[in-house]
Design an enzyme around this catalytic site. Structure first.
Site, PDB file in Angstrom:
ATOM      1  N   LYS A   1      -8.405  38.906  85.094  1.00  0.00           N
ATOM      2  CA  LYS A   1      -8.722  39.575  86.362  1.00  0.00           C
ATOM      3  C   LYS A   1      -8.501  41.057  86.209  1.00  0.00           C
ATOM      4  O   LYS A   1      -7.703  41.495  85.366  1.00  0.00           O
ATOM      5  CB  LYS A   1      -7.801  39.062  87.475  1.00  0.00           C
ATOM      6  CG  LYS A   1      -8.349  39.295  88.869  1.00  0.00           C
ATOM      7  CD  LYS A   1      -9.374  38.234  89.218  1.00  0.00           C
ATOM      8  CE  LYS A   1      -9.853  38.322  90.633  1.00  0.00           C
ATOM      9  NZ  LYS A   1     -10.485  37.047  91.043  1.00  0.00           N
TER      10      LYS A   1
HETATM   11  N1  GLU Z   1     -14.123  36.700  91.415  1.00  0.00           N
HETATM   12  C1  GLU Z   1     -14.564  35.343  91.429  1.00  0.00           C
HETATM   13  C2  GLU Z   1     -13.389  34.398  91.458  1.00  0.00           C
HETATM   14  O1  GLU Z   1     -12.315  34.753  91.894  1.00  0.00           O
HETATM   15  C3  GLU Z   1     -15.559  35.035  90.322  1.00  0.00           C
HETATM   16  C4  GLU Z   1     -15.067  35.233  88.924  1.00  0.00           C
HETATM   17  C5  GLU Z   1     -16.154  35.108  87.877  1.00  0.00           C
HETATM   18  O2  GLU Z   1     -17.274  34.768  88.220  1.00  0.00           O
HETATM   19  O3  GLU Z   1     -15.853  35.353  86.718  1.00  0.00           O
HETATM   20  O4  GLU Z   1     -13.501  33.257  91.138  1.00  0.00           O
END
Ligand code: GLU
Length: 419
Positions: A108
């Site tokens: 993240k």
């Molecule tokens: N931000 C989204 C999540 O929390 C998508 C993450 C992604 O597609 O890599 O799942």
């Protein structure tokens, strides 16, 4: 929003691992690996603002665990981003990818900023500089960012372009959630909300809820919340009675027409002031009388302060980390079915995986194909989570964690510890 700064999301994430480590009887060494983020990069970087001044921003990228594959997870722009929030979100991505059995670890990123107060030019320069700062540790085989809170397909296009310029050739697989024109996938934009709607449909029977004609309250009317509301209304016949965004909420017991609310938000910037609806607070949306509650905003919304007052029979977590562990316990005692974030919002990363796979193959699928595959993943994952919960006599969250953590532990064990 009742976003309590005193609840550290990384503490929550670590607590959740401990609960499951006890259920699975994991040894202390493995438990420690699961509770430790593998690699975290902090960057402070200058951006030229429209007034000619430079401002220094702080950003993070955490690669939590890569035992199962390259790390995957979004980048968020928000004034309250912290290192521990990013770490928690990266841990949750690890478990999320494992729950739906994608060949990924979890990561993240985030920048501490107020995107709503920045111009498009400022956002582009900030995004491109951040992309350069984290370029040494991202890539299609290493770590693949995606959109998250207040970032979108345009943000991903800038990152893809910046990374590609530095390489000297186009690298579409470095990020997902891109515009279709740059190698994005059909269906990615609505995948989080659509996946959430599929999980609700599957869980409804087990939770004693009828979605058709049932009532729904949604906190957060962004990409996840508005799409989930839209699909539940249009495809499953549910009645959306309350929705909110960062400016407040609206309530109409006879039901709100979601496309009209979306149009109102596009025009005015908020759902508040929607004609014919009562104005309520964000907290009240959570406590609305409705069969299904969808928290689709930020962390720490359902706490021990309001868990007793939640009236829904299903809480479907489209947001990451909306329920703190103490509240989880209260909801479980009250027989409220919580569909945990790592399952309920996994539709987004699932179609991100499809996007990455399509980019690498250079072969693209149509929308029907994408949605069919997404549905299969969500239905199967719900069944596996529910079974794990029943088998271990635990709530759905712990069921999902048992499934996910077992998969991560298997990968760690089979790989072995280097050297
Ligand atoms: N931000 C989204 C999540 O929390 C998508 C993450 C992604 O597609 O890599 O799942």
């Amino acid at each position: 929003m009742p976003n309590e700064p005193t609840i550290n999301p990384f503490e929550t994430a670590r607590k959740q691992v401990d609960i499951v480590a006890d259920v699975l009887g994991l040894d202390p060494g493995v438990r420690e690996i699961l509770k430790s983020p593998k690699r975290t990069l902090t960057v402070c970087f200058p951006v030229r603002m429209d007034d000619g001044q430079y401002r220094v921003f702080t950003g993070y990228r955490c690669q939590y665990n890569m035992a199962r594959g390259p790390t995957k997870g979004g980048i968020r722009y928000h004034p309250q981003v912290t290192l521990d929030e990013v770490r928690a979100l990266a841990a949750w991505m690890t478990w999320k990818c494992a729950v739906v059995n994608l060949p990924y670890g979890g990561g993240k990123g985030g920048i501490v900023c107020d995107p709503k107060g920045m111009s498009r030019g400022e956002l582009e320069r900030m995004t491109r500089r951040f992309a350069s700062e984290i370029a040494p540790i991202i890539g299609p085989e290493m770590d693949i960012p995606a959109p998250d809170v207040y970032t979108d397909s345009q943000t991903m296009a800038w990152i893809m372009d910046t990374y590609s310029m530095q390489r000297g050739y186009s690298v579409p697989g470095v990020v997902t959630g891109k515009p279709i024109a740059l190698g994005g996938s059909e269906g990615r934009g609505e995948a989080t909300g659509r996946g959430c709607a599929y999980v609700i449909r599957e869980a409804a029977g087990d939770a004693g809820v009828k979605v058709k004609g049932g009532t729904v309250a949604v906190q957060g009317f962004g990409n996840a919340g508005s799409v989930a509301a839209h699909i539940l209304q249009a495809e499953q016949g549910a009645k959306i009675v309350a929705v909110s965004d960062s400016k407040g909420g609206i309530y109409r017991p006879e039901g709100l027409n979601v496309p009209d609310v979306e149009a109102h938000k596009r025009k005015t910037g908020s759902v508040v002031g929607f004609p014919g609806a009562q104005t309520i607070s964000n907290e009240q949306v959570l406590e609305t009388k409705a069969d299904i509650l969808i928290p689709a905003a930020l962390e720490n919304q359902i706490t021990k302060k309001n868990a007793e007052r939640i009236q829904a029979k299903i809480v479907a977590e489209a947001a990451n980390g909306p329920t703190v562990p103490e509240a989880d316990e209260i909801l479980y005692q009250r027989k409220i079915a919580v569909l945990p974030d790592i399952l309920a919002n996994a539709g987004g990363v699932t179609v991100s995986y499809f996007e990455w796979a399509q980019d690498i193959q250079g072969y693209f699928w149509d929308l029907v194909d994408v949605n069919k595959r997404l549905e299969r993943v969500m239905v199967q994952s719900y069944e596996q989570v529910h079974k794990a919960a029943l088998d271990h006599k635990v709530n759905n969250r712990t069921g999902a964690y048992v499934l996910a953590i077992q998969r991560v532990v298997d990968a760690i064990r089979i790989r072995g510890i280097y050297p």
